[in-house]
Scaffold this motif. Sequence first.
Motif, PDB file in Angstrom:
ATOM      1  N   VAL A 186       5.575  12.410   3.555  1.00 41.16           N
ATOM      2  CA  VAL A 186       4.212  12.887   3.334  1.00 41.16           C
ATOM      3  C   VAL A 186       3.549  12.097   2.208  1.00 41.16           C
ATOM      4  N   ARG A 187       4.287  11.869   1.141  1.00 45.87           N
ATOM      5  CA  ARG A 187       3.717  11.122   0.014  1.00 45.87           C
ATOM      6  C   ARG A 187       3.357   9.702   0.420  1.00 45.87           C
ATOM      7  N   VAL A 188       4.202   9.102   1.220  1.00 47.61           N
ATOM      8  CA  VAL A 188       3.947   7.735   1.673  1.00 47.61           C
ATOM      9  C   VAL A 188       2.672   7.690   2.528  1.00 47.61           C
ATOM     10  N   ARG A 214       0.828  -1.210   0.000  1.00 44.56           N
ATOM     11  CA  ARG A 214       0.000   0.000   0.000  1.00 44.56           C
ATOM     12  C   ARG A 214       0.860   1.258   0.000  1.00 44.56           C
ATOM     13  N   VAL A 215       1.932   1.213   0.745  1.00 40.86           N
ATOM     14  CA  VAL A 215       2.824   2.367   0.809  1.00 40.86           C
ATOM     15  C   VAL A 215       3.457   2.624  -0.568  1.00 40.86           C
ATOM     16  N   LEU A 250      11.841   9.391  -4.731  1.00 39.85           N
ATOM     17  CA  LEU A 250      10.830   8.690  -3.925  1.00 39.85           C
ATOM     18  C   LEU A 250      11.226   7.235  -3.741  1.00 39.85           C
ATOM     19  N   LEU A 271      -5.021   5.329  -1.003  1.00 33.81           N
ATOM     20  CA  LEU A 271      -5.190   4.017  -1.627  1.00 33.81           C
ATOM     21  C   LEU A 271      -6.108   3.145  -0.780  1.00 33.81           C
ATOM     22  N   LEU A 272      -5.901   3.193   0.529  1.00 37.90           N
ATOM     23  CA  LEU A 272      -6.750   2.408   1.433  1.00 37.90           C
ATOM     24  C   LEU A 272      -8.222   2.804   1.258  1.00 37.90           C
ATOM     25  N   GLN A 309      -0.056  14.022  -8.646  1.00 36.92           N
ATOM     26  CA  GLN A 309       0.476  15.374  -8.470  1.00 36.92           C
ATOM     27  C   GLN A 309       1.146  15.874  -9.740  1.00 36.92           C
ATOM     28  N   SER A 362       8.901  12.819   0.865  1.00 39.68           N
ATOM     29  CA  SER A 362       8.643  11.386   0.648  1.00 39.68           C
ATOM     30  C   SER A 362       7.762  10.825   1.752  1.00 39.68           C
ATOM     31  N   ASP A 418      13.968   6.678  -1.238  1.00 44.29           N
ATOM     32  CA  ASP A 418      13.439   6.839   0.123  1.00 44.29           C
ATOM     33  C   ASP A 418      12.596   5.637   0.539  1.00 44.29           C
ATOM     34  N   LEU A 461       0.097   8.707  -5.935  1.00 42.74           N
ATOM     35  CA  LEU A 461       0.001  10.106  -5.528  1.00 42.74           C
ATOM     36  C   LEU A 461       0.986  10.959  -6.319  1.00 42.74           C
ATOM     37  N   ILE A 488       3.014   2.264   9.326  1.00 45.00           N
ATOM     38  CA  ILE A 488       3.644   3.510   8.865  1.00 45.00           C
ATOM     39  C   ILE A 488       4.516   4.091   9.967  1.00 45.00           C
ATOM     40  N   THR A 505      -9.601   4.302  -1.314  1.00 46.86           N
ATOM     41  CA  THR A 505     -10.059   3.896  -2.651  1.00 46.86           C
ATOM     42  C   THR A 505     -10.437   2.423  -2.659  1.00 46.86           C
ATOM     43  N   ARG A 543      -2.354  18.390   3.153  1.00 48.05           N
ATOM     44  CA  ARG A 543      -0.975  17.999   2.866  1.00 48.05           C
ATOM     45  C   ARG A 543       0.028  18.928   3.531  1.00 48.05           C
ATOM     46  N   ILE A 552       0.098  10.077   2.853  1.00 51.47           N
ATOM     47  CA  ILE A 552      -1.134  10.449   2.134  1.00 51.47           C
ATOM     48  C   ILE A 552      -1.461   9.423   1.054  1.00 51.47           C
ATOM     49  N   GLY A 553      -0.427   9.000   0.332  1.00 45.89           N
ATOM     50  CA  GLY A 553      -0.641   8.041  -0.751  1.00 45.89           C
ATOM     51  C   GLY A 553      -1.260   6.752  -0.258  1.00 45.89           C
ATOM     52  N   SER A 554      -0.705   6.187   0.805  1.00 49.31           N
ATOM     53  CA  SER A 554      -1.232   4.901   1.282  1.00 49.31           C
ATOM     54  C   SER A 554      -2.624   5.076   1.889  1.00 49.31           C
ATOM     55  N   GLY A 559       0.539   3.356  -3.229  1.00 44.02           N
ATOM     56  CA  GLY A 559      -0.114   4.604  -2.838  1.00 44.02           C
ATOM     57  C   GLY A 559       0.740   5.818  -3.141  1.00 44.02           C
ATOM     58  N   SER A 560       2.006   5.766  -2.732  1.00 42.18           N
ATOM     59  CA  SER A 560       2.854   6.941  -2.953  1.00 42.18           C
ATOM     60  C   SER A 560       3.166   7.122  -4.433  1.00 42.18           C
TER      61      SER A 560
END
Lengths: 192, 192
Positions: free
Chosen positions: B151-153, A152-153, A181, B160-161, A164, B149, A184, A160, B185, B163, B125, B155-157, A156-157
């Motif tokens: 933050v992206r991880v 998911r990480v 990314l 996705l969850l 963006q 990165s 990281d 995203l 996380i 969704t 964000r 928010i992204g995950s 998901g990232s």
Amino acid sequence: MFSERQQQIVETAIKLIAEKGIQNLTTKNLAKEIGISEPALYRHFSNKLEILKAVITHFQIKMQPAFDKLNKSVNSLNKIESFILEHLKIISLNPNFAKVIFSEANFQNEENLILKMNKMMNQSRNLLEKIVQSGQKKNELRTDVSPLSIVRVIIGSMRLLVTQWSMSSMIFNLENEGKELCEDIKKLIVAK
Amino acid sequence: MFSERQQQIVETAIKLIAEKGIQNLTTKNLAKEIGISEPALYRHFSNKLEILKAVITHFQIKMQPAFDKLNKSVNSLNKIESFILEHLKIISLNPNFAKVIFSEANFQNEENLILKMNKMMNQSRNLLEKIVQSGQKKNELRTDVSPLSIVRVIIGSMRLLVTQWSMSSMIFNLENEGKELCEDIKKLIVAK
DNA sequence: ACTTGGTTAGTGAGCACTAACAAAGATAAT
DNA sequence: ATTATCTTTGTTAGTGCTCACTAACCAAGT
């Protein structure tokens, strides 16, 4: 599989969707953009739904290389890196893809389409999940976090980032930003 | 701010969008679902775009509690946990939100709407980015990974969850699954 | 002669929205 | 207290527009 004209129709459809959303994909606009009459479209596709189906098939074909390259690396971290970077590379080379793929919700009313799209998405996710699981078994990835969370990480990232990029009118370099990314993410999930 | 009838219209609009996508939100369907005539809608909103704007405003109002609770914790890991869980809690209590929010691409052709929506998303964000940055300064979060990165991880995950939850017809418990993701996380980003 | 791929003109359906009117309650004048 | 007017919120009927799609025809290649 697809004739030249059919491919042209599909590619133009993607272009129109990317430009102004799926509402912009009308038979009138599509025909005009190609330079033929509306009824001419119906010589190549029986209806509009078939065009949208062909759009998704087109994606599947274009995305295939991202999967083919994966088996070339042994280490699971390298596989994950390939997974991320190859996907981003293809999206970067086909900028219109992003706008269409991530408006998957637009297909909500067409059961067939959403099924076809989900199948494609799940294919990616399942592959990544297998890579992560085997990586944990080989002790290359940390095992104190569930494989589902890692998947998911990563997905998901990635999504995203692409969203963006797409929303920002591709103002930054997707592949470079993707590499950062990816580095990281690798740091986060590598076994200690 | 909004009259009772206006609120009813907004909530019914959300319901219709959640059920069958934004294409299902027609003035005809909306009026029928409420049990009034189409022109009656125009006594309360000047046009359909104003209804959609009100939908987004409605979200902003409902989402506010998620932000208010953040200042109550000191530790940045706790703040991040609150950020994730409070957001998921609200979405879980308003299942229709997910379907509408993540079809943001549907608003593509309405510049005003997409701006309003992006503003709302960026608010989240930016807040998270500040939390992460201060967490790294205080050495509560690992500093070998860029704040962007992280933050992206997160928010992204999260997205996705949500969704996946929404696409699966809410088959799993979003809050429980969210807690697991959140714990994982935290393990990934905590300072070593 | 038949197939392929194009044309012009037009169809019914659905869309957001409007014109015109009506009923009921609030407000104000007598 | 009764009557007159105005505002609010609804109605029916209908508008012009756009949509996906079709009927009918045609020209060129096989």
